[in-house]
Design a protein around this motif. Sequence first.
Motif, PDB file in Angstrom:
ATOM      1  N   PHE A   1       0.936  -1.346  -0.036  1.00  0.00           N
ATOM      2  CA  PHE A   1      -0.081   0.006   0.153  1.00  0.00           C
ATOM      3  C   PHE A   1       0.857   1.160   0.138  1.00  0.00           C
ATOM      4  CE2 PHE A   1      -2.374   3.052   2.793  1.00  0.00           C
ATOM      5  CZ  PHE A   1      -3.381   3.330   1.675  1.00  0.00           C
ATOM      6  N   VAL A   2       1.887   1.210   0.715  1.00  0.00           N
ATOM      7  CA  VAL A   2       2.588   2.400   0.802  1.00  0.00           C
ATOM      8  C   VAL A   2       3.912   2.625  -0.222  1.00  0.00           C
ATOM      9  CG1 VAL A   2       4.577   3.396   2.346  1.00  0.00           C
ATOM     10  CG2 VAL A   2       2.462   2.674   3.541  1.00  0.00           C
ATOM     11  N   THR A   3       4.183   1.600  -0.613  1.00  0.00           N
ATOM     12  CA  THR A   3       5.457   1.557  -1.729  1.00  0.00           C
ATOM     13  C   THR A   3       4.882   1.497  -3.053  1.00  0.00           C
ATOM     14  OG1 THR A   3       6.054  -0.642  -1.586  1.00  0.00           O
ATOM     15  CG2 THR A   3       7.079   0.730  -0.141  1.00  0.00           C
ATOM     16  N   GLY A   4       3.831   0.597  -3.176  1.00  0.00           N
ATOM     17  CA  GLY A   4       3.091   0.281  -4.666  1.00  0.00           C
ATOM     18  C   GLY A   4       4.280  -1.004  -4.956  1.00  0.00           C
ATOM     19  N   ARG A   5       4.856  -1.509  -4.311  1.00  0.00           N
ATOM     20  CA  ARG A   5       5.850  -2.595  -4.533  1.00  0.00           C
ATOM     21  C   ARG A   5       5.624  -3.758  -3.782  1.00  0.00           C
ATOM     22  NH1 ARG A   5       9.088   1.703  -3.927  1.00  0.00           N
ATOM     23  NH2 ARG A   5      10.112   0.932  -2.104  1.00  0.00           N
ATOM     24  N   ASP A   6       5.886  -4.882  -4.463  1.00  0.00           N
ATOM     25  CA  ASP A   6       5.929  -6.306  -3.757  1.00  0.00           C
ATOM     26  C   ASP A   6       7.087  -6.339  -2.624  1.00  0.00           C
ATOM     27  OD1 ASP A   6       5.885  -8.972  -2.888  1.00  0.00           O
ATOM     28  OD2 ASP A   6       4.705  -9.609  -4.798  1.00  0.00           O
ATOM     29  N   PRO A   7       6.924  -6.606  -1.438  1.00  0.00           N
ATOM     30  CA  PRO A   7       8.095  -6.629  -0.630  1.00  0.00           C
ATOM     31  C   PRO A   7       8.852  -8.018  -0.821  1.00  0.00           C
ATOM     32  CG  PRO A   7       5.926  -7.334   0.669  1.00  0.00           C
ATOM     33  CD  PRO A   7       5.630  -6.704  -0.785  1.00  0.00           C
ATOM     34  N   ARG A   8       8.369  -8.897  -1.419  1.00  0.00           N
ATOM     35  CA  ARG A   8       9.206 -10.089  -1.927  1.00  0.00           C
ATOM     36  C   ARG A   8      10.272  -9.823  -2.854  1.00  0.00           C
ATOM     37  NH1 ARG A   8       4.551 -14.025  -3.329  1.00  0.00           N
ATOM     38  NH2 ARG A   8       4.029 -12.117  -4.246  1.00  0.00           N
ATOM     39  N   PHE A   9      10.083  -8.959  -3.590  1.00  0.00           N
ATOM     40  CA  PHE A   9      10.985  -8.522  -4.864  1.00  0.00           C
ATOM     41  C   PHE A   9      11.401  -6.946  -4.763  1.00  0.00           C
ATOM     42  CE2 PHE A   9       7.618 -11.409  -6.366  1.00  0.00           C
ATOM     43  CZ  PHE A   9       8.221 -12.725  -6.199  1.00  0.00           C
ATOM     44  N   ASP A  10      12.009  -6.589  -3.416  1.00  0.00           N
ATOM     45  CA  ASP A  10      12.318  -5.296  -3.310  1.00  0.00           C
ATOM     46  C   ASP A  10      13.531  -5.136  -2.610  1.00  0.00           C
ATOM     47  OD1 ASP A  10      11.208  -2.528  -4.213  1.00  0.00           O
ATOM     48  OD2 ASP A  10      10.483  -2.425  -2.160  1.00  0.00           O
ATOM     49  N   ASP A  11      14.207  -3.847  -2.875  1.00  0.00           N
ATOM     50  CA  ASP A  11      15.285  -3.419  -2.351  1.00  0.00           C
ATOM     51  C   ASP A  11      15.086  -2.802  -1.067  1.00  0.00           C
ATOM     52  OD1 ASP A  11      16.657  -4.472  -4.254  1.00  0.00           O
ATOM     53  OD2 ASP A  11      16.555  -2.862  -5.487  1.00  0.00           O
ATOM     54  N   GLY A  12      13.978  -2.478  -0.641  1.00  0.00           N
ATOM     55  CA  GLY A  12      13.636  -1.987   0.659  1.00  0.00           C
ATOM     56  C   GLY A  12      13.023  -0.437   0.528  1.00  0.00           C
ATOM     57  N   PRO A  13      12.390  -0.040   1.436  1.00  0.00           N
ATOM     58  CA  PRO A  13      11.655   1.506   1.684  1.00  0.00           C
ATOM     59  C   PRO A  13      12.744   2.425   1.458  1.00  0.00           C
ATOM     60  CG  PRO A  13      11.694   0.371   3.467  1.00  0.00           C
ATOM     61  CD  PRO A  13      12.323  -0.635   2.728  1.00  0.00           C
ATOM     62  N   THR A  14      12.080   3.698   0.917  1.00  0.00           N
ATOM     63  CA  THR A  14      12.937   4.634   1.240  1.00  0.00           C
ATOM     64  C   THR A  14      12.842   5.183   2.424  1.00  0.00           C
ATOM     65  OG1 THR A  14      11.079   6.275   0.555  1.00  0.00           O
ATOM     66  CG2 THR A  14      12.403   5.531  -1.330  1.00  0.00           C
ATOM     67  N   PRO A  15      13.352   6.257   3.170  1.00  0.00           N
ATOM     68  CA  PRO A  15      13.279   6.716   4.417  1.00  0.00           C
ATOM     69  C   PRO A  15      11.728   7.022   4.684  1.00  0.00           C
ATOM     70  CG  PRO A  15      15.440   7.297   3.622  1.00  0.00           C
ATOM     71  CD  PRO A  15      14.835   6.735   2.535  1.00  0.00           C
ATOM     72  N   ALA A  16      11.374   8.026   3.642  1.00  0.00           N
ATOM     73  CA  ALA A  16       9.753   8.383   3.754  1.00  0.00           C
ATOM     74  C   ALA A  16       9.034   7.271   3.741  1.00  0.00           C
ATOM     75  CB  ALA A  16       9.550   9.182   2.414  1.00  0.00           C
ATOM     76  N   GLU A  17       9.291   6.278   2.823  1.00  0.00           N
ATOM     77  CA  GLU A  17       8.208   5.188   2.971  1.00  0.00           C
ATOM     78  C   GLU A  17       8.382   4.237   4.121  1.00  0.00           C
ATOM     79  OE1 GLU A  17       8.389   3.947  -1.975  1.00  0.00           O
ATOM     80  OE2 GLU A  17       9.656   3.305  -0.636  1.00  0.00           O
ATOM     81  N   ALA A  18       9.529   4.317   4.749  1.00  0.00           N
ATOM     82  CA  ALA A  18       9.767   3.677   6.007  1.00  0.00           C
ATOM     83  C   ALA A  18       9.130   4.221   7.162  1.00  0.00           C
ATOM     84  CB  ALA A  18      11.124   3.381   6.265  1.00  0.00           C
ATOM     85  N   ALA A  19       9.071   5.758   7.161  1.00  0.00           N
ATOM     86  CA  ALA A  19       8.302   6.562   8.228  1.00  0.00           C
ATOM     87  C   ALA A  19       6.874   6.211   7.946  1.00  0.00           C
ATOM     88  CB  ALA A  19       8.713   8.015   7.938  1.00  0.00           C
ATOM     89  N   ARG A  20       6.239   6.362   6.885  1.00  0.00           N
ATOM     90  CA  ARG A  20       4.715   6.122   6.546  1.00  0.00           C
ATOM     91  C   ARG A  20       4.427   4.757   7.140  1.00  0.00           C
ATOM     92  NH1 ARG A  20      -0.004   7.841   6.219  1.00  0.00           N
ATOM     93  NH2 ARG A  20      -1.196   7.253   4.582  1.00  0.00           N
ATOM     94  N   LEU A  21       5.354   3.848   6.735  1.00  0.00           N
ATOM     95  CA  LEU A  21       5.162   2.476   7.266  1.00  0.00           C
ATOM     96  C   LEU A  21       5.238   2.203   8.871  1.00  0.00           C
ATOM     97  CD1 LEU A  21       6.873   0.050   4.781  1.00  0.00           C
ATOM     98  CD2 LEU A  21       4.647  -0.328   5.543  1.00  0.00           C
ATOM     99  N   ASP A  22       5.922   3.003   9.378  1.00  0.00           N
ATOM    100  CA  ASP A  22       5.900   3.108  10.994  1.00  0.00           C
ATOM    101  C   ASP A  22       4.331   3.618  11.384  1.00  0.00           C
ATOM    102  OD1 ASP A  22       8.551   2.248  11.096  1.00  0.00           O
ATOM    103  OD2 ASP A  22       9.434   4.083  11.331  1.00  0.00           O
ATOM    104  N   GLU A  23       4.383   4.558  10.784  1.00  0.00           N
ATOM    105  CA  GLU A  23       2.748   5.346  10.881  1.00  0.00           C
ATOM    106  C   GLU A  23       1.581   4.143  10.871  1.00  0.00           C
ATOM    107  OE1 GLU A  23       0.542   8.826   8.774  1.00  0.00           O
ATOM    108  OE2 GLU A  23       2.819   9.083   9.078  1.00  0.00           O
ATOM    109  N   LEU A  24       1.550   3.792   9.823  1.00  0.00           N
ATOM    110  CA  LEU A  24       0.404   2.785   9.469  1.00  0.00           C
ATOM    111  C   LEU A  24       0.534   1.402  10.350  1.00  0.00           C
ATOM    112  CD1 LEU A  24      -0.135   3.139   5.776  1.00  0.00           C
ATOM    113  CD2 LEU A  24      -1.010   4.586   7.684  1.00  0.00           C
ATOM    114  N   THR A  25       1.744   1.050  10.480  1.00  0.00           N
ATOM    115  CA  THR A  25       1.996  -0.155  11.362  1.00  0.00           C
ATOM    116  C   THR A  25       1.483   0.021  12.907  1.00  0.00           C
ATOM    117  OG1 THR A  25       3.634  -0.847   9.915  1.00  0.00           O
ATOM    118  CG2 THR A  25       3.646  -1.940  12.209  1.00  0.00           C
ATOM    119  N   ALA A  26       1.869   1.253  13.308  1.00  0.00           N
ATOM    120  CA  ALA A  26       1.162   1.625  14.420  1.00  0.00           C
ATOM    121  C   ALA A  26      -0.221   1.733  14.890  1.00  0.00           C
ATOM    122  CB  ALA A  26       1.808   3.214  14.962  1.00  0.00           C
TER     123      ALA A  26
END
Length: 268
Positions: free
Chosen positions: A27-52
């Motif tokens: 949802f946050v990155t638009g990419r499949d986590p199984r085939f991805d190099d990882g989130p950008t810092p902005a994406e990671a911050a957004r993931l932290d927020e939604l995960t909370a």
Amino acid sequence: MVSRWEDTLRQAGCPDADFDARELYRFVTGRDPRFDDGPTPAEAARLDELTARRAAREPLQYILGEWEFMGIPLTVGPGVLCPRPDSEVVCETAIELLAGVPSPAVLDLCAGTGCLGLGVCRFVPGAQVTCVEKSPAALGYLRRNVQGRGVQAVEADAFGYYRQLPANSLDVLISNPPYLTAAEMGALMPETAKEPAMALDGGKDGLAFYRLITEKYRDAVRPGGWLVLEIGCAQAAQVLALGKANGWRNGQCRKDYGGNDRVVFFQK
Ligand code: GLN
């Protein structure tokens, strides 16, 4: 790739931490986590927020704002019951029963997002589907979901709406009414407790809407037409008995894909 967020969800007691973490990542990155190099810092911050939010046991569907039912993307959020995969067998039953009926008239009572009515409309060519919903909050989602899909949304209370229906006018009445008992309402999963009580609370014994529908909506269904009801997994015998007592015939029960009794249907 999602282990950090998955761990947070698992520690919060979320039942499907791995699935939810992957969905949030997509949802946050638009990419499949199984085939991805990882989130950008902005994406990671957004993931932290939604995960909370998810760790606080907000329903995943509310966080994503969209959920698929029978292959149809539906808008969901606070104020409306999330469509559940369990309900697909209810929809599929109605679709089967309508095979060969030209332009059938279908009523979805207590429609919520409209998932059942929209599912029928999509898979029954020519179906004339009306979705009825009482809650103003749920109606907002319903109106959005039916837009451009050929389904009508009506604001009405199921406890009076039958008076407006012409006799013998429906081929199928389909409904996932509130069916939890008072005891179940007192022991909801944290996610379910954030969904509207109005969509869940079936009165003390959970059967209030089955009494109403089997009794008051029989006139509106044409002879040979069908009543298709989602039920709680322990309610089959009681709902079958209610239908029989109100003059419905050929009562049958079907299980959902989790193996639980989930749909009871009758013919008039
Ligand atoms: N299936 C829902 C639940 O498990 C209940 C839905 C309803 O009452 N119609 O909480």
